[in-house]
Design a protein around this motif. Structure first.
Motif, mmCIF file in Angstrom:
data_model
loop_
_atom_site.group_PDB
_atom_site.id
_atom_site.type_symbol
_atom_site.label_atom_id
_atom_site.label_comp_id
_atom_site.label_asym_id
_atom_site.label_seq_id
_atom_site.Cartn_x
_atom_site.Cartn_y
_atom_site.Cartn_z
ATOM 1 N N VAL A 141 0.822 -1.202 0.000
ATOM 2 C CA VAL A 141 0.000 0.000 0.000
ATOM 3 C C VAL A 141 0.862 1.260 0.000
ATOM 4 O O VAL A 141 0.566 2.230 -0.697
ATOM 5 C CB VAL A 141 -0.973 -0.021 1.191
ATOM 6 C CG1 VAL A 141 -1.595 1.340 1.420
ATOM 7 C CG2 VAL A 141 -2.067 -1.061 0.964
ATOM 8 N N GLN A 142 1.962 1.265 0.767
ATOM 9 C CA GLN A 142 2.839 2.430 0.786
ATOM 10 C C GLN A 142 3.452 2.680 -0.591
ATOM 11 O O GLN A 142 3.612 3.834 -1.007
ATOM 12 C CB GLN A 142 3.949 2.255 1.827
ATOM 13 C CG GLN A 142 4.837 3.483 1.977
ATOM 14 C CD GLN A 142 4.084 4.707 2.437
ATOM 15 O OE1 GLN A 142 3.350 4.644 3.420
ATOM 16 N NE2 GLN A 142 4.242 5.828 1.729
ATOM 17 N N SER A 151 -4.272 7.683 -2.179
ATOM 18 C CA SER A 151 -4.056 8.743 -1.207
ATOM 19 C C SER A 151 -3.762 8.104 0.143
ATOM 20 O O SER A 151 -4.028 6.922 0.368
ATOM 21 C CB SER A 151 -5.290 9.637 -1.094
ATOM 22 O OG SER A 151 -6.359 8.920 -0.492
ATOM 23 N N ALA A 152 -3.227 8.891 1.058
ATOM 24 C CA ALA A 152 -2.951 8.378 2.395
ATOM 25 C C ALA A 152 -4.236 7.916 3.079
ATOM 26 O O ALA A 152 -4.254 6.911 3.797
ATOM 27 C CB ALA A 152 -2.254 9.446 3.234
ATOM 28 N N ALA A 155 -5.269 4.594 1.638
ATOM 29 C CA ALA A 155 -4.370 3.544 2.111
ATOM 30 C C ALA A 155 -4.804 2.996 3.459
ATOM 31 O O ALA A 155 -4.654 1.799 3.735
ATOM 32 C CB ALA A 155 -2.947 4.084 2.198
ATOM 33 N N GLU A 156 -5.358 3.869 4.317
ATOM 34 C CA GLU A 156 -5.777 3.425 5.644
ATOM 35 C C GLU A 156 -6.893 2.389 5.578
ATOM 36 O O GLU A 156 -7.036 1.570 6.496
ATOM 37 C CB GLU A 156 -6.241 4.634 6.465
ATOM 38 C CG GLU A 156 -5.129 5.577 6.877
ATOM 39 C CD GLU A 156 -4.118 4.893 7.786
ATOM 40 O OE1 GLU A 156 -4.535 4.153 8.683
ATOM 41 O OE2 GLU A 156 -2.909 5.106 7.578
ATOM 42 N N ARG A 157 -7.657 2.389 4.503
ATOM 43 C CA ARG A 157 -8.802 1.473 4.382
ATOM 44 C C ARG A 157 -8.560 0.363 3.359
ATOM 45 O O ARG A 157 -9.454 -0.427 3.090
ATOM 46 C CB ARG A 157 -10.053 2.264 3.991
ATOM 47 C CG ARG A 157 -10.429 3.360 4.959
ATOM 48 C CD ARG A 157 -11.730 4.039 4.567
ATOM 49 N NE ARG A 157 -11.630 4.690 3.261
ATOM 50 C CZ ARG A 157 -11.189 5.927 3.073
ATOM 51 N NH1 ARG A 157 -10.798 6.660 4.105
ATOM 52 N NH2 ARG A 157 -11.146 6.458 1.862
ATOM 53 N N HIS A 158 -7.367 0.306 2.783
ATOM 54 C CA HIS A 158 -7.108 -0.641 1.697
ATOM 55 C C HIS A 158 -7.079 -2.080 2.225
ATOM 56 O O HIS A 158 -6.495 -2.349 3.279
ATOM 57 C CB HIS A 158 -5.777 -0.308 1.018
ATOM 58 C CG HIS A 158 -5.642 -0.921 -0.340
ATOM 59 N ND1 HIS A 158 -5.261 -2.235 -0.518
ATOM 60 C CD2 HIS A 158 -5.836 -0.407 -1.587
ATOM 61 C CE1 HIS A 158 -5.223 -2.502 -1.816
ATOM 62 N NE2 HIS A 158 -5.572 -1.420 -2.482
ATOM 63 N N PRO A 159 -7.695 -3.044 1.504
ATOM 64 C CA PRO A 159 -7.731 -4.436 1.977
ATOM 65 C C PRO A 159 -6.355 -5.111 2.042
ATOM 66 O O PRO A 159 -6.198 -6.116 2.744
ATOM 67 C CB PRO A 159 -8.635 -5.132 0.955
ATOM 68 C CG PRO A 159 -8.613 -4.249 -0.252
ATOM 69 C CD PRO A 159 -8.477 -2.854 0.263
#
Length: 246
Positions: A141-142, A151-152, A155-159
């Motif tokens: 994700v990073q 977006s940041a 990314a926080e919600r990405h599976p």
């Protein structure tokens, strides 16, 4: 300097695969490491335990006599050595095949915090009541954030948020990343596993550090993560920077 730490199995794991250690030396020299194991059965726990033990041994043998300005070389070389031994262990025992561990290793001396890391365990600096992430996650994700594909916030919600791209012990080559930041009296360094950082937003962690006495900080961070439903193992290690004695 002051040190406080706390680890917890979390709400959804059968064992704690996190490990940490810290050492204080005369003067203003402090060393610390946090590891988060990965692998089936007991292999993740084994990888993080071996990693911490090997890095602690290297620190005990070398740090007191290590010349200043050689912290980077020490951090990278010790991780490379630990990486090789964990990898060799995984090849020698089929039950340990594929095991690995994230790592954040720190040396603090002379007004500078030096870090070498692999994976998505993190180091933060708390300075003037503001918390800032110092290390960069080695994760799928990073990489997408870095390339502009996410977006940041996305990314926080990405599976695939927990899919890491580097870990100690999973291959023969160690690819630790070095970074450093200046520290001043009153600053606090926070080293943690993703059980904390994936559960508590940066703002929440910052608020806890602002309102909590130093030696209660690790307990408070872990307690809040558990209250928020953290499923993973949780580890928080904090180093408080104090004035150097004349």
């Amino acid at each position: 300097m002051r040190i406080t730490a706390k680890t917890d199995i979390g709400n959804g794991r059968a064992e704690n695969q996190d490990n940490y250690r810290a050492l204080q030396y005369p003067g203003d020299l402090t060393w610390a490491v946090v590891c988060d194991g990965m692998g089936g059965a007991k292999s993740g726990q084994t990888a993080s335990r071996i990693g911490v033990e090997l890095l602690r041994d290297a620190a005990e043998k070398q740090l007191e006599t290590l010349p200043e300005k050689q912290e980077k070389e020490f951090l990278l070389a010790s991780i490379q050595g630990a990486n090789r031994k964990i990898y060799e262990r995984s090849l020698a025992d089929s039950a340990m095949s594929g095991m690995g561990t994230t790592v954040v290793q720190a040396v603090v001396r002379g007004g500078v915090a030096h870090f070498a890391h692999m994976g998505d365990s993190r180091a933060y600096l708390f300075h003037l009541d503001q918390l800032q992430q110092i290390t960069r996650d080695h994760s799928y994700v990073q990489e997408m954030v870095d390339s502009g594909k996410l977006s940041a916030e996305e990314a926080e919600r990405h599976p695939k948020k927990n899919l890491i791209t580097r870990a100690m012990g999973v291959s023969a080559a160690a690819l630790a990343e070095y970074t450093a930041c200046p520290v001043k009296s009153g600053d606090i360094l926070l080293i943690c596993t993703d059980g904390l950082s994936n559960t508590l937003p940066l703002q929440t962690m910052q608020d806890i550090l602002r309102k909590t006495q130093f030696f209660d900080m690790a307990d408070r961070l872990v307690e809040q993560a558990l209250q928020e439903g953290a499923q993973d193992n949780i580890t928080a290690l904090l180093i408080g920077i104090e004035p150097t004695e004349a």
